[in-house]
Design a protein around this motif. Structure first.
Motif, PDB file in Angstrom:
ATOM      1  N   GLN A 248      54.397 -18.516  38.311  1.00 21.11           N
ATOM      2  CA  GLN A 248      55.331 -19.578  38.702  1.00 21.11           C
ATOM      3  C   GLN A 248      54.923 -20.257  40.020  1.00 21.11           C
ATOM      4  OE1 GLN A 248      57.923 -20.412  36.557  1.00 21.11           O
ATOM      5  NE2 GLN A 248      56.897 -18.892  35.262  1.00 21.11           N
ATOM      6  N   GLY A 249      53.801 -19.793  40.594  1.00 20.08           N
ATOM      7  CA  GLY A 249      53.312 -20.398  41.843  1.00 20.08           C
ATOM      8  C   GLY A 249      54.119 -20.034  43.080  1.00 20.08           C
ATOM      9  N   ILE A 250      54.850 -18.909  43.012  1.00 21.22           N
ATOM     10  CA  ILE A 250      55.745 -18.536  44.113  1.00 21.22           C
ATOM     11  C   ILE A 250      54.977 -18.070  45.347  1.00 21.22           C
ATOM     12  CG2 ILE A 250      57.588 -16.936  44.809  1.00 21.22           C
ATOM     13  CD1 ILE A 250      58.389 -19.286  42.899  1.00 21.22           C
ATOM     14  N   MET A 251      53.858 -17.360  45.163  1.00 18.89           N
ATOM     15  CA  MET A 251      53.074 -16.912  46.317  1.00 18.89           C
ATOM     16  C   MET A 251      52.598 -18.122  47.135  1.00 18.89           C
ATOM     17  SD  MET A 251      53.190 -14.489  44.029  1.00 18.89           S
ATOM     18  CE  MET A 251      52.948 -12.768  43.629  1.00 18.89           C
ATOM     19  N   ASP A 252      52.109 -19.137  46.440  1.00 17.34           N
ATOM     20  CA  ASP A 252      51.656 -20.356  47.140  1.00 17.34           C
ATOM     21  C   ASP A 252      52.819 -21.046  47.832  1.00 17.34           C
ATOM     22  OD1 ASP A 252      48.961 -20.122  46.379  1.00 17.34           O
ATOM     23  OD2 ASP A 252      49.397 -20.983  44.406  1.00 17.34           O
ATOM     24  N   LYS A 253      53.966 -21.047  47.156  1.00 19.55           N
ATOM     25  CA  LYS A 253      55.152 -21.706  47.735  1.00 19.55           C
ATOM     26  C   LYS A 253      55.581 -20.998  49.022  1.00 19.55           C
ATOM     27  CE  LYS A 253      58.477 -23.428  45.108  1.00 19.55           C
ATOM     28  NZ  LYS A 253      59.667 -23.563  44.212  1.00 19.55           N
ATOM     29  N   ILE A 254      55.594 -19.657  48.994  1.00 22.11           N
ATOM     30  CA  ILE A 254      56.008 -18.905  50.191  1.00 22.11           C
ATOM     31  C   ILE A 254      54.978 -19.051  51.310  1.00 22.11           C
ATOM     32  CG2 ILE A 254      56.448 -16.561  51.075  1.00 22.11           C
ATOM     33  CD1 ILE A 254      57.846 -15.943  48.438  1.00 22.11           C
ATOM     34  N   SER A 255      53.692 -19.105  50.940  1.00 25.93           N
ATOM     35  CA  SER A 255      52.638 -19.336  51.943  1.00 25.93           C
ATOM     36  C   SER A 255      52.832 -20.697  52.616  1.00 25.93           C
ATOM     37  CB  SER A 255      51.261 -19.262  51.268  1.00 25.93           C
ATOM     38  OG  SER A 255      50.245 -19.523  52.198  1.00 25.93           O
ATOM     39  N   ASN A 256      53.159 -21.712  51.825  1.00 25.27           N
ATOM     40  CA  ASN A 256      53.415 -23.056  52.378  1.00 25.27           C
ATOM     41  C   ASN A 256      54.650 -23.069  53.266  1.00 25.27           C
ATOM     42  OD1 ASN A 256      51.192 -24.199  51.118  1.00 25.27           O
ATOM     43  ND2 ASN A 256      52.328 -24.744  49.265  1.00 25.27           N
ATOM     44  N   MET A 257      55.655 -22.251  52.896  1.00 26.44           N
ATOM     45  CA  MET A 257      56.863 -22.160  53.731  1.00 26.44           C
ATOM     46  C   MET A 257      56.536 -21.540  55.086  1.00 26.44           C
ATOM     47  SD  MET A 257      59.631 -20.923  50.838  1.00 26.44           S
ATOM     48  CE  MET A 257      61.034 -20.737  51.949  1.00 26.44           C
ATOM     49  N   ILE A 258      55.609 -20.566  55.096  1.00 26.55           N
ATOM     50  CA  ILE A 258      55.184 -19.976  56.373  1.00 26.55           C
ATOM     51  C   ILE A 258      54.481 -21.029  57.218  1.00 26.55           C
ATOM     52  CG2 ILE A 258      53.565 -18.327  57.420  1.00 26.55           C
ATOM     53  CD1 ILE A 258      54.223 -16.374  55.154  1.00 26.55           C
ATOM     54  N   ARG A 259      53.617 -21.807  56.575  1.00 26.29           N
ATOM     55  CA  ARG A 259      52.906 -22.876  57.299  1.00 26.29           C
ATOM     56  C   ARG A 259      53.884 -23.895  57.881  1.00 26.29           C
ATOM     57  NH1 ARG A 259      49.096 -22.758  52.981  1.00 26.29           N
ATOM     58  NH2 ARG A 259      47.054 -22.006  53.646  1.00 26.29           N
ATOM     59  N   GLY A 260      54.901 -24.232  57.115  1.00 27.90           N
ATOM     60  CA  GLY A 260      55.843 -25.265  57.548  1.00 27.90           C
ATOM     61  C   GLY A 260      56.911 -24.774  58.501  1.00 27.90           C
ATOM     62  N   ALA A 261      56.933 -23.456  58.748  1.00 24.73           N
ATOM     63  CA  ALA A 261      57.996 -22.879  59.586  1.00 24.73           C
ATOM     64  C   ALA A 261      57.964 -23.410  61.016  1.00 24.73           C
ATOM     65  CB  ALA A 261      57.878 -21.357  59.586  1.00 24.73           C
ATOM     66  N   ASP A 262      56.767 -23.776  61.503  1.00 20.62           N
ATOM     67  CA  ASP A 262      56.641 -24.247  62.899  1.00 20.62           C
ATOM     68  C   ASP A 262      57.459 -25.506  63.163  1.00 20.62           C
ATOM     69  OD1 ASP A 262      54.966 -22.148  63.418  1.00 20.62           O
ATOM     70  OD2 ASP A 262      53.124 -23.296  63.096  1.00 20.62           O
ATOM     71  N   THR A 263      57.632 -26.301  62.127  1.00 21.98           N
ATOM     72  CA  THR A 263      58.352 -27.570  62.321  1.00 21.98           C
ATOM     73  C   THR A 263      59.831 -27.470  61.921  1.00 21.98           C
ATOM     74  OG1 THR A 263      57.668 -28.287  60.101  1.00 21.98           O
ATOM     75  CG2 THR A 263      56.265 -28.941  61.961  1.00 21.98           C
ATOM     76  N   ASP A 264      60.270 -26.270  61.527  1.00 18.95           N
ATOM     77  CA  ASP A 264      61.669 -26.078  61.129  1.00 18.95           C
ATOM     78  C   ASP A 264      62.402 -25.302  62.221  1.00 18.95           C
ATOM     79  OD1 ASP A 264      64.097 -25.501  60.023  1.00 18.95           O
ATOM     80  OD2 ASP A 264      63.331 -24.659  58.155  1.00 18.95           O
ATOM     81  N   PRO A 265      63.375 -25.928  62.896  1.00 12.26           N
ATOM     82  CA  PRO A 265      64.077 -25.249  63.997  1.00 12.26           C
ATOM     83  C   PRO A 265      64.875 -24.024  63.546  1.00 12.26           C
ATOM     84  CG  PRO A 265      65.144 -27.347  63.458  1.00 12.26           C
ATOM     85  CD  PRO A 265      63.854 -27.312  62.706  1.00 12.26           C
ATOM     86  N   PHE A 266      65.157 -23.924  62.237  1.00 12.49           N
ATOM     87  CA  PHE A 266      65.946 -22.798  61.738  1.00 12.49           C
ATOM     88  C   PHE A 266      65.090 -21.739  61.045  1.00 12.49           C
ATOM     89  CE2 PHE A 266      68.763 -26.546  61.605  1.00 12.49           C
ATOM     90  CZ  PHE A 266      69.751 -26.114  62.487  1.00 12.49           C
ATOM     91  N   SER A 267      63.788 -21.844  61.177  1.00 12.16           N
ATOM     92  CA  SER A 267      62.886 -20.942  60.431  1.00 12.16           C
ATOM     93  C   SER A 267      63.041 -19.479  60.832  1.00 12.16           C
ATOM     94  CB  SER A 267      61.433 -21.378  60.603  1.00 12.16           C
ATOM     95  OG  SER A 267      61.050 -21.234  61.962  1.00 12.16           O
TER      96      SER A 267
END
Length: 505
Positions: A248-267
């Motif tokens: 389902q591509g979930i590992m890639d999705k979670i990896s991308n969420m880690i990458r994008g966490a820097d720009t999310d104030p609520f990460s």
């Protein structure tokens, strides 16, 4: 005793206020073995006690529940299925939660584990409908019991068919729509069911529950996202679960969420969950494969270890300890060179000072990093763990010894765990024998008086005695003292110590 219970049941049926009679019956029932109860209740209905549940008097309800909880044990699951359907349905719909829990544990819980009784349950959709509705109840204990019963029911194909290929599927979806909290209870049930086999996961996925859960990973509600990550991590505990998530591509999705966490104030609310997901994945599959395929994970762990936020540090420490507990994980960390050296130095500083909880977690992570089973002790790996130990401090033995003498049992045990980690490694034994007073400290029973401390010391001694190199490196005198300590056990008190204690009193 049988006559006594019979007569008490008769007295209760005619009493205006049955409280006293119920208390007498409870005493009689609790003092009677279940086998004797079975004889006394043979052919006798418990309708009189069940009927007394129809009241608003809390004491009366509690007495009836205690009595029924014991009495129902006298009946087999098949008897319960045949003879107590109406009472069971009434219990599941009762306004009092203790009655619901009685019905779910004593009746449903026993029946779903019996091959003949479970068939009766599967054919009774009215009862199963109420069990599902119990998931939507206010009290979490009721919901947990309902989830547990339905999960067990799904261990067979007939159970799966009943839940997912009948009118009960709509009941689950209706209950799910009640609120965010209830929706997650249904997700919990689906993850429990999915964990059993690829077939059961297929049922949950085909009914759209799993895809709905996965969509919550990127939802707008941050708290719901954090909960979804925990559930997906649980789903990944099974191999078929991990295969499904990868498809389902979930590992890639979670990896991308880690990458994008820097720009999310609520990460900070969900980032720990993302890291834990990959930490668990690495241990269950391959640390090297996970770290190479998803470099964002490893980079984030190092970043979090250097973060000022205690929550981030704690998750990083736990993850590093988990990774470093395997040989492959140790090699992955070593390959990062200066990055890991900086992290190890931070772990050393955290172990030496600061909040107790983080100090304990640092010590635990360090002990996992340094542990090397005897069969893993190649020249290269022994050199690796030794180099890591010396990175902790200019005088690492003194540093850990100082921590072990501080008046906090959890720190004392954490320090002992590090000594235990290096106890079977020749370089560790050489450091121990060359550190003044260390061998005396190991066999000194006056240090660390808690059970945990005594157990930790005993484990350390056991590791040393079991090592094939200890007698030669430590010397026969020290080795014999360690063997004597081991033979005496962890809680041994010498006769001299006992006399002196009595004298002091």
């Amino acid at each position: 005793m049988a006559a006594s219970i019979e007569s008490l049941l008769e007295e209760i049926s005619s009493a205006e206020d049955p409280t006293e009679e119920l208390q007498n019956l409870k005493t009689a029932v609790l003092s009677t073995p279940v086998s004797a109860l079975r004889d006394s209740l043979r052919g006798q209905r418990l309708g009189v006690v069940f009927s007394l549940l129809n009241t608003n008097e809390r004491e009366q309800i509690e007495l009836c529940v205690d009595i029924l909880d014991r009495m129902l044990m006298a009946f087999s699951p098949v008897d319960l299925a045949h003879n107590f359907r109406v009472e069971l349905h009434g219990g599941l719909t009762h306004p009092n939660d203790t009655v619901k829990i009685l019905a779910l544990t004593q009746v449903i819980g026993r029946m779903v584990e019996h091959p003949d009784a479970v068939t009766e349950i599967l054919e009774n959709h009215d009862i199963l409908r109420e069990v599902i509705r119990c998931i939507g109840g206010e009290k979490i204990a009721v919901a947990k019991q309902a989830i547990n019963s339905l999960s067990k029911l799904s261990h067979s194909k007939p159970g799966l068919d009943t839940l997912f290929r009948s009118d009960l599927l709509k009941v689950m979806k209706d209950v799910m729509a009640t609120s965010d909290i209830i929706r997650y209870r249904i997700y919990e049930l689906m993850v429990d069911i999915s964990s059993v086999s690829a077939v059961s996961l297929g049922y949950c996925a085909n009914s759209s529950f799993i895809s709905q859960l996965l969509s919550e990973l990127t939802g707008d509600d941050i708290l719901i996202r954090a909960t979804a990550i925990e559930m997906v991590t649980t789903l990944a505990h099974s191999q078929h679960g991990r295969q499904y998530l990868a498809q389902q591509g979930i590992m890639d999705k979670i990896s991308n969420m880690i990458r994008g966490a820097d720009t999310d104030p609520f990460s900070s609310l969900y980032l720990p969950g993302l890291v834990k997901f990959f930490g668990n994945l690495a241990i269950m599959d391959s640390p090297q494969q996970v770290c190479e395929t998803y470099p964002a994970f490893q980079n984030k762990v190092f970043e979090m270890a250097l973060d000022p936020d205690p929550v981030m540090i704690g998750v990083a420490l736990d993850t590093l300890g988990l990774l470093g507990s395997t040989v492959e994980g140790k090699q992955v960390l070593q390959k990062t060179g200066e990055k890991f050296k900086a992290v190890l130095l931070r772990m050393s500083h955290l172990a030496g000072s600061g909040a107790t909880e983080l100090r304990v977690r640092s010590l635990e992570a360090i002990s996992q990093l340094l542990t090397l089973q005897t069969e893993q002790q190649t020249e290269d790996l022994l050199a690796l763990t030794e180099s890591w130990f010396h990175l902790l401090s200019n005088h690492p033995m003194d540093m850990i010894c100082n921590i072990s003498t501080q008046p906090f049992p959890e720190l004392h045990c954490g320090a002992l765990h590090i000594f235990t980690a290096i106890a079977t490694q020749p370089w560790g034994q050489k450091l121990m024998i060359s550190t003044p007073g260390f061998m005396e400290f190991i066999v000194d029973r006056s240090t660390g008086q808690t059970k945990e401390a005594k157990d930790a010391k005993f484990e350390l001694v056991g590791e040393l005695v079991s090592s094939s190199t200890a007698a030669e490196i430590l010397g026969s005198q020290h080795y014999l003292r360690l063997k004597t300590y081991l033979k005496e056990g962890p809680y041994y008190v010498s006769a001299v110590a006992s006399v002196s204690t009595e004298g002091a009193d």
